[in-house]
Design a protein around this motif. Structure first.
Motif, mmCIF file in Angstrom:
data_model
loop_
_atom_site.group_PDB
_atom_site.id
_atom_site.type_symbol
_atom_site.label_atom_id
_atom_site.label_comp_id
_atom_site.label_asym_id
_atom_site.label_seq_id
_atom_site.Cartn_x
_atom_site.Cartn_y
_atom_site.Cartn_z
ATOM 1 N N SER A 71 126.096 -10.742 55.385
ATOM 2 C CA SER A 71 126.894 -11.902 55.192
ATOM 3 C C SER A 71 126.028 -12.952 55.117
ATOM 4 C CB SER A 71 128.118 -12.216 55.942
ATOM 5 O OG SER A 71 129.227 -11.291 55.863
ATOM 6 N N GLU A 84 125.307 -14.692 45.819
ATOM 7 C CA GLU A 84 126.299 -13.513 45.603
ATOM 8 C C GLU A 84 125.563 -12.616 44.740
ATOM 9 O OE1 GLU A 84 128.512 -15.919 42.690
ATOM 10 O OE2 GLU A 84 129.596 -17.116 44.398
ATOM 11 N N ILE A 141 124.103 -10.705 48.001
ATOM 12 C CA ILE A 141 125.217 -9.795 48.624
ATOM 13 C C ILE A 141 125.715 -8.616 47.838
ATOM 14 C CG2 ILE A 141 127.573 -10.142 49.664
ATOM 15 C CD1 ILE A 141 127.011 -12.810 50.421
ATOM 16 N N GLY A 195 129.829 -10.753 53.247
ATOM 17 C CA GLY A 195 129.756 -9.371 52.684
ATOM 18 C C GLY A 195 130.824 -8.508 53.498
#
Length: 333
Positions: free
Chosen positions: A61, A51, A54, A29
């Protein structure tokens, strides 16, 4: 078989613990918090969820480490401070971590009774154990729809199937042990099937993915108790295998998540579990995404294993020893 890589864990905590992981990847991130996730779910399957998380939490992250469901307990015992969130398909082992006081209570997350345990362990998928068949091996043969029909098919032509059957090695696989004990509780047919597998020199595996690989190559003709989600996520193998959810009963587990009480990034860890239980990841436009959320109406199947104290029964040392003795007597010839 999977290629295991030896890595050094727990550098975050200033402690060195040598352990074997199947994989470890960083999902970046923006500059900010790093959330350390230990999971039994393959990275390629879970990556879209990470994903999506984030994208909603750009300051986080995720350091994502993958280990076998049984190995997770060992890793936590060796260095619980090395991780923040634990995700596993072995519901019983997750419940034990919570029962041992290692999971943080998250009272702000609302979940139905059977899909959470004391606001500490939270289910977010429903995934049935399936029978996966090599399609070519059953050409001209009736496809079994129940365990009894599978027994009859194997007994009708034992030499055709000898050495071509696969299932979990429940001595090593936490998920395999969970499925086997739940099957045994549901029906005596399980033990008859295991005796047939033993008589036909069944191959034992650590993981669903390995069984699916050998089914696709033709090394296996039948794999028992394979996660349906793993079987359906391999588009390159779908032309070579047939996935069957047994009609007599479908043992269905919940993939679960918990936040370790030792975490020092509790806000990010709770945000991850909240995202998982919300089902928002399943609503994204990903046709064929393999992990069915609890809220997915199409995923409602019979014999869902609940998060309750009954899961701890077969973790009792004596009961485990007796079960493994019976299982070994049936499978190992």
């Amino acid at each position: 078989m999977r290629n295991f890589v030896s890595v050094i864990l727990c550098l975050w905590a200033g402690v060195l613990v040598a352990a074997e992981l199947e994989d470890r990847q960083m999902f970046h991130g923006e500059d900010g918090v790093t959330l350390r996730v230990l999971s039994s779910t393959d990275t390629d399957i879970f990556a879209p969820i990470l994903e999506g998380f984030i994208a909603r939490n750009p300051s986080v992250s995720v350091d994502y480490a993958v280990a076998g469901s049984a190995d997770i307990v060992t890793l936590i015992a060796e260095c619980g401070d090395c991780f923040d969130v634990v995700i596993s398909s072995a519901m019983d082992l997750q419940l034990k971590l919570a029962n041992d006081g290692l999971a943080r209570r998250l009272p702000g997350l609302a979940q139905q009774g059977g899909s959470q345990w004391r606001q500490s362990v939270f289910g977010f998928t429903l995934e049935p154990a399936t029978v996966v068949l090599n399609r070519a091996a059953f050409k001209g043969r009736p496809l079994p729809s129940t365990r009894q029909e599978l027994i009859e098919a194997l007994r009708a032509d034992p030499e055709h199937f000898r050495g071509r059957l696969g299932t979990y090695d429940v001595r090593l696989s936490g998920l395999g042990y969970l499925f086997a004990t739940q099957d045994a509780r549901a029906s005596e047919t399980f033990w008859r099937l295991m005796e047939v597998f033993g008589n036909l020199d069944a191959q034992l595996y650590c993981c669903s993915g390995d069984m699916i690989d050998d089914l696709a190559s033709g090394e296996l003709f039948v794999a028992y108790n394979v996660l349906g989600s793993y079987a359906s996520t391999r588009p390159e193998t779908l032309d070579t295998v047939t996935i069957i959810t047994p009609e007599d009963f479908a043992t269905t587990m919940m993939r679960t998540a918990l936040v370790l009480d030792s975490t020092d990034v509790g806000g990010a860890a709770e945000a991850m579990v909240s995202y998982l239980t919300s089902g928002a990841w399943a609503a994204q436009d990903r046709p064929g995404f393999p992990l069915p959320s609890i809220g997915d109406a199409d995923a409602q199947v019979l014999n869902v294993v609940s998060l309750d104290p009954g899961l701890l029964v077969y973790l009792d040392r004596l009961k485990r020893e007796l079960f493994l003795e019976a299982w070994s007597s049936a499978l190992l010839r």
